[in-house]
Design an enzyme around this catalytic site. Structure first.
Site, short mmCIF file in Angstrom:
data_model
loop_
_atom_site.label_atom_id
_atom_site.label_comp_id
_atom_site.label_asym_id
_atom_site.label_seq_id
_atom_site.Cartn_x
_atom_site.Cartn_y
_atom_site.Cartn_z
N PHE A 177 -24.43 35.66 -22.28
CA PHE A 177 -25.51 36.60 -21.95
C PHE A 177 -26.25 36.99 -23.22
O PHE A 177 -25.63 37.47 -24.19
CB PHE A 177 -24.93 37.84 -21.26
CG PHE A 177 -24.30 37.53 -19.93
CD1 PHE A 177 -25.03 37.63 -18.76
CD2 PHE A 177 -22.98 37.10 -19.86
CE1 PHE A 177 -24.45 37.33 -17.53
CE2 PHE A 177 -22.39 36.80 -18.63
CZ PHE A 177 -23.12 36.91 -17.47
N VAL A 205 -20.84 38.30 -23.97
CA VAL A 205 -22.06 39.05 -24.23
C VAL A 205 -22.32 39.02 -25.74
O VAL A 205 -21.44 39.32 -26.53
CB VAL A 205 -21.88 40.52 -23.77
CG1 VAL A 205 -23.15 41.31 -24.02
CG2 VAL A 205 -21.48 40.56 -22.30
N CYS A 206 -23.53 38.67 -26.13
CA CYS A 206 -23.87 38.61 -27.56
C CYS A 206 -23.80 40.00 -28.18
O CYS A 206 -24.44 40.94 -27.70
CB CYS A 206 -25.27 38.05 -27.76
SG CYS A 206 -25.86 38.27 -29.45
N ILE A 207 -23.05 40.11 -29.26
CA ILE A 207 -22.82 41.43 -29.85
C ILE A 207 -24.10 42.04 -30.43
O ILE A 207 -24.37 43.23 -30.24
CB ILE A 207 -21.70 41.38 -30.92
CG1 ILE A 207 -21.37 42.80 -31.39
CG2 ILE A 207 -22.06 40.49 -32.10
CD1 ILE A 207 -20.07 42.90 -32.15
N ALA A 237 -26.33 43.06 -27.61
CA ALA A 237 -25.69 44.16 -26.86
C ALA A 237 -25.83 45.49 -27.60
O ALA A 237 -26.13 46.52 -26.99
CB ALA A 237 -24.22 43.83 -26.62
#
Lengths: 130, 128
Positions: free
Chosen positions: A39, A77-79, A82
């Site tokens: 994501f 999820v891409c940090i 995010a």
């Protein structure tokens, strides 16, 4: 076939999350392997457990969580994306001095390297976005 | 960081959006920078409004512009990450009244057929 999936748009705002979910579910039911769902951009908003849609509509976030549980699906999820958008797990909330976290069940936060790896490992990387 | 088990794939990043109207350009660049560590065969193309990402002389500070971080200089640093294959779509550039002398970095200009060839050669296409 081994697929990786990339989701680049937010839930409800855009169809890409719905399409990605339907594709992923159909592929798994046909016996294909999903190496990872990644994501990115506003797609990280698919991972907040604070989502409360009207009861007569689909629950995009819970739907991903349930699919993850059933098939042991890796939802990443891409940090960086995010953190910009206020999606945090417990560790990140603590590290950033925030008093709450909101990552939904079945999702994990990690780096962009996971996207590149997903591209390398899979036979096909399928991108859902604008 | 080595590629996964020595596998080298051809990655193409397709940049289609103007730099500041949406976050796609910036976050695309972040993928390119992280991805460089994997030592894959990387190319970038700039097409449609994406050609504006490379425009010289961007002024985005609060005093001079919209108050957003100017990341246009990062494209010049890509060479240091061994990301050296940058392509611009000829029609997109010309339709916007630009030429290669308006751009921050050295690029190769491709016509439609060459662009189609480049895309057909890729293993992974990430479109932003």
């Amino acid at each position: 076939m081994k697929f990786s999936i990339m989701v680049n748009e937010g839930p409800y705002q855009h169809q890409s999350s719905d399409s990605a979910y339907q594709f992923t579910k159909a592929a798994l039911e046909k016996g294909h392997e999903i190496f990872r769902v990644f994501f990115y951009h506003d797609g990280v908003n698919n991972a907040t457990c604070l989502t409360v849609p009207p009861q007569d509509d689909r629950h995009v976030v819970n739907r991903w969580s349930e699919l993850s549980k059933k098939y042991n699906l890796d939802l990443v999820v891409c940090i960086a994306a995010a953190q910009r958008r206020g999606i945090l797990d417990d560790n990140e909330a603590k590290r950033q001095g925030k008093n709450a976290s909101n990552i939904a069940e079945g999702f994990r936060i990690s780096g962009l390297g996971q996207l590149i790896e997903a591209g390398i490992q899979a036979d096909r990387l399928v991108v859902f976005g604008d | 960081m080595d590629g996964e088990g020595g596998v080298i794939k051809k990655f193409l990043y397709v940049n289609r959006k103007a730099p500041y109207g949406t976050i796609y350009a910036l976050e695309s660049l972040e993928v390119v920078l992280i991805g460089a560590a994997f030592e894959q065969d990387v190319s970038l193309v700039f097409i449609d409004d994406g050609v504006y990402q490379l425009k010289k002389g961007q002024q985005t500070t609060v005093d001079s512009g919209i108050g957003v971080k100017d990341f246009s200089k990062t494209y010049r640093a890509l060479e240091g990450y061994d990301v050296e294959k940058l392509y611009v779509d000829k029609k997109s550039m010309e339709m916007r009244g630009l030429s290669t002398s308006d751009l921050n970095v050295d690029v190769e200009v491709l016509d439609d057929a060459q662009m189609a060839d480049l895309m057909a050669q890729q293993d992974i296409i990430l479109s932003f």
